[in-house]
Design an enzyme around this catalytic site. Structure first.
Site, mmCIF file in Angstrom:
data_model
loop_
_atom_site.group_PDB
_atom_site.id
_atom_site.type_symbol
_atom_site.label_atom_id
_atom_site.label_comp_id
_atom_site.label_asym_id
_atom_site.label_seq_id
_atom_site.Cartn_x
_atom_site.Cartn_y
_atom_site.Cartn_z
ATOM 1 N N ASP A 125 0.831 -1.208 0.000
ATOM 2 C CA ASP A 125 0.000 0.000 0.000
ATOM 3 C C ASP A 125 0.871 1.265 0.000
ATOM 4 O OD1 ASP A 125 -2.351 1.446 0.138
ATOM 5 O OD2 ASP A 125 -2.884 0.846 2.174
ATOM 6 N N HIS A 126 0.242 2.418 0.121
ATOM 7 C CA HIS A 126 0.882 3.745 0.089
ATOM 8 C C HIS A 126 2.343 3.772 0.528
ATOM 9 C CE1 HIS A 126 -3.377 4.858 0.192
ATOM 10 N NE2 HIS A 126 -2.994 5.933 -0.472
ATOM 11 N N GLU B 116 -3.415 9.332 6.817
ATOM 12 C CA GLU B 116 -3.127 7.915 6.788
ATOM 13 C C GLU B 116 -1.628 7.718 6.649
ATOM 14 O OE1 GLU B 116 -4.196 5.411 3.373
ATOM 15 O OE2 GLU B 116 -5.406 4.255 4.765
ATOM 16 N N HIS C 241 -9.137 9.580 3.261
ATOM 17 C CA HIS C 241 -8.697 8.380 3.978
ATOM 18 C C HIS C 241 -9.310 8.376 5.375
ATOM 19 C CE1 HIS C 241 -4.936 8.197 1.260
ATOM 20 N NE2 HIS C 241 -5.760 7.247 0.901
ATOM 21 N N HIS D 40 -9.325 5.027 -3.587
ATOM 22 C CA HIS D 40 -8.795 5.135 -2.225
ATOM 23 C C HIS D 40 -9.797 5.893 -1.359
ATOM 24 C CE1 HIS D 40 -4.232 4.751 -3.264
ATOM 25 N NE2 HIS D 40 -4.932 3.759 -3.724
ATOM 26 N N ASN E 118 -9.753 0.209 -2.130
ATOM 27 C CA ASN E 118 -9.126 -0.072 -0.844
ATOM 28 C C ASN E 118 -10.170 -0.105 0.280
ATOM 29 O OD1 ASN E 118 -6.769 0.044 -2.258
ATOM 30 N ND2 ASN E 118 -5.945 1.848 -1.216
HETATM 31 ZN ZN LIG Z 1 -4.289 7.114 -1.505
#
Ligand SMILES: [Zn+2]
Length: 358
Positions: A108-109, A181, A225, A264, A286
């Site tokens: 992920d990120h 996030e 997020h 997202h 996500n």
């Molecule tokens: Zn993102």
């Protein structure tokens, strides 16, 4: 024809990842990407996918990967995040085949300051490739959306040139996703920056497609997020269609919806918003905040309902000499969290149309 007629069960790499996303796009569904922090969470996700006969995406965040390796490990050089992500990928590789579903194993990120984590995973991919002729992971995400656009794209191209020959998919982000996030705090960002422009998407597409077709873009369309009170988030997934049309016009040749888009910050979004996003070429969404809550639910209810059996090792409401092992064994109460997580993952799949796809 189901997806198992096109790709095998187990962790997918190379063109098989694109074939999966092509299948999803053609059949108008998307696949949820569930963040996992332990083998227990990963197993529950796989169990849900098996039960509803559908592919699934498993992802580890930098923090989730560190947890997977163990919070007791130092992580000053991202060593725990690297080890944990690698451990998660190996775990999923081994068990996914037993569940019989195609899996995209994704990280992920990864913001600029976390690049040593990315470098560590990529090194593991290269080592795995030497032995197995495929990467360890299916896919990685680079999130340089906080950097200037040109730098974001240039860095993605640089990494993608290393990733593509291994058969790795790249997910990148452009535009600002609100909220906070993984240490990136965008709660105070100006509203107009929360919507990516079609020209920006095209710049990304033209730069990355020169390297490989195996990439996806997380565009901002008002996403946030984390989870927020209803009404505070203004999602505009209909804007994603503008990106597709702009890319179609630039490309010519009549290819429809050339972009693979990623959703997202989808926690708390409505079924209609999700449907619109999928119609506009979103192939991955996500899901983290809602599944964290689901995992807690089963454990919380068990601890509350069985409280009288969890105060001492021996002695409960049925008698002073009754043993409580069958209540405090982690296989019992952790399993309760897995069960409620399985239910929530199935719901996420149903929302995206990812049911009975094998
Ligand atoms: Zn993102």
């Amino acid at each position: 024809m189901g997806i198992l007629d096109i790709v095998p069960a187990g962790v997918l790499t190379g063109d098989n990842v694109r074939k999966l996303f092509d299948y999803a796009k053609e059949n108008q569904f998307a696949i949820p990407a569930i963040n996992v922090t332990s083998s227990s969470v990963a197993n529950a996700v796989l169990e849900a996918a098996r039960d509803i006969k559908s592919p699934i995406i498993i992802q580890v965040s930098q923090g989730g990967a560190a947890f997977f390796a163990g919070k007791g490990l130092p992580n000053d050089k991202q060593q725990a995040s690297i080890a944990g992500a690698i451990a998660a990928a190996h775990h999923v590789r081994i068990v996914a085949k037993e569940y019989g579903v195609p899996v995209v194993m994704h990280s992920d990120h990864c913001a600029k300051k976390l690049l040593p984590w990315f470098d560590g995973m990529l090194k593991a991919d290269e080592e795995y490739f030497k032995q197995h002729h495929e990467p360890l992971f299916s896919s990685h995400m680079l999130d340089l959306s906080e950097e200037p656009k040109d730098e974001n794209i240039a860095e993605c191209v640089k990494y993608f040139k290393r990733m593509a020959p291994l058969g790795l998919w790249l997910e990148m982000e452009i535009g600002i996703t609100g909220g906070e996030e993984d240490g990136v705090d965008n709660t105070g960002v100006d509203n107009s920056r929360l919507y990516t422009q079609p020209e920006d998407i095209w710049d990304v597409y033209s730069a990355l497609s020169a390297v490989s077709p195996n990439f996806s873009i997380a565009a901002a369309f008002g996403n946030v997020h984390g989870v927020y009170k209803p009404g505070n988030v203004h999602l505009h997934p209909e804007l994603l269609n503008k990106h597709q049309i702009h890319a179609e016009q630039k490309l010519g040749g009549g290819k429809k919806k050339p972009l693979y888009l990623v959703f997202h910050g989808g926690s708390g979004s409505t079924k209609d918003e999700i449907k619109t996003a999928v119609q506009n070429g979103v192939v991955k969404m996500n899901v983290d905040t809602d599944t964290q809550w689901a995992y807690l639910t089963g454990i919380r209810d068990f601890i509350q309902n069985k409280s009288g059996y969890l105060q001492t090792q021996v002695g409960n409401p049925e008698g002073a000499d009754k043993p409580n092992k069958k209540y405090y064994d982690p296989r019992v109460w952790v399993r309760e969290g897995e069960k409620t997580l399985v239910v929530r993952v199935k719901e996420a799949c149903a929302d995206l149309g990812n049911v009975n796809r094998l």
